[in-house]
Design a protein around this motif. Sequence first.
Motif, PDB file in Angstrom:
ATOM      1  N   GLY A  58       0.802  -1.226   0.000  1.00 44.59           N
ATOM      2  CA  GLY A  58       0.000   0.000   0.000  1.00 44.59           C
ATOM      3  C   GLY A  58       0.826   1.264   0.000  1.00 44.59           C
ATOM      4  N   SER A  59       0.506   2.166   0.924  1.00 47.93           N
ATOM      5  CA  SER A  59       1.182   3.466   0.980  1.00 47.93           C
ATOM      6  C   SER A  59       2.657   3.341   1.347  1.00 47.93           C
ATOM      7  CB  SER A  59       0.474   4.389   1.974  1.00 47.93           C
ATOM      8  OG  SER A  59       0.531   3.854   3.288  1.00 47.93           O
ATOM      9  N   THR A  82      -5.936  -4.179   6.644  1.00 43.71           N
ATOM     10  CA  THR A  82      -5.445  -3.491   5.455  1.00 43.71           C
ATOM     11  C   THR A  82      -4.909  -2.107   5.830  1.00 43.71           C
ATOM     12  OG1 THR A  82      -7.680  -2.726   4.956  1.00 43.71           O
ATOM     13  CG2 THR A  82      -6.944  -4.755   3.855  1.00 43.71           C
ATOM     14  N   LYS A  83      -4.435  -1.968   7.069  1.00 44.39           N
ATOM     15  CA  LYS A  83      -3.838  -0.701   7.515  1.00 44.39           C
ATOM     16  C   LYS A  83      -2.726  -0.328   6.541  1.00 44.39           C
ATOM     17  CE  LYS A  83      -2.039   1.542  11.612  1.00 44.39           C
ATOM     18  NZ  LYS A  83      -1.670   1.419  13.016  1.00 44.39           N
ATOM     19  N   ASP A  85      -3.273   0.544   3.687  1.00 43.17           N
ATOM     20  CA  ASP A  85      -3.778   0.052   2.392  1.00 43.17           C
ATOM     21  C   ASP A  85      -2.998  -1.153   1.878  1.00 43.17           C
ATOM     22  OD1 ASP A  85      -5.855   1.981   2.163  1.00 43.17           O
ATOM     23  OD2 ASP A  85      -4.368   3.461   1.504  1.00 43.17           O
TER      24      ASP A  85
END
Length: 173
Positions: A58-59, A82-83, A85
């Motif tokens: 993610g990020s 999904t922390k 993302d």
Amino acid sequence: RNSESSSNSRGVAVFSSDFTRARETAEIFANELKQRNIPLYNNGNVVLETKLRERYFGSLNGGSDTRYKDVWDVDVNDPNHTKFDVESANSVLERTTRFICELDDTLQKSSVGEDKNDGESWQCVLVAHGDVLQIMQTGFMRHGDASRHRELEHLETAAIRELKLSSLSLRGE
């Protein structure tokens, strides 16, 4: 190849993530096998597989890999999170487990009905990324979910680890 493994083997099937680092490693490995006249699946070509791609962070993608620990710390308590993302650890487990089932079916079908090789199977080498392979290993160990993937011994670059399906669930140990 040792005599025990080669006696029931048609050769080696090499499957790799299609990401550059893994693909290049797989190609080097396959070329070494070819030089030793070890039969290779798929006419000697590495099979590229998107289901072996690295976990999506993610990020945090593109940043320092020291931040991965932030994700892994959350994985322990919630493998569905999904922390940042990220792709959840359980999602990686599901994707790689599905791939292993498909792969097993494909390789079994290719080992049946061919006269001189009848009954022999392919040894399989998977070349992928550490997090994906460790999460996949939790499936082989029947942990039940991917929350414990960081408890496994760290996979060093280009390390080889044999995966065998555990006969017992290790959940709760």
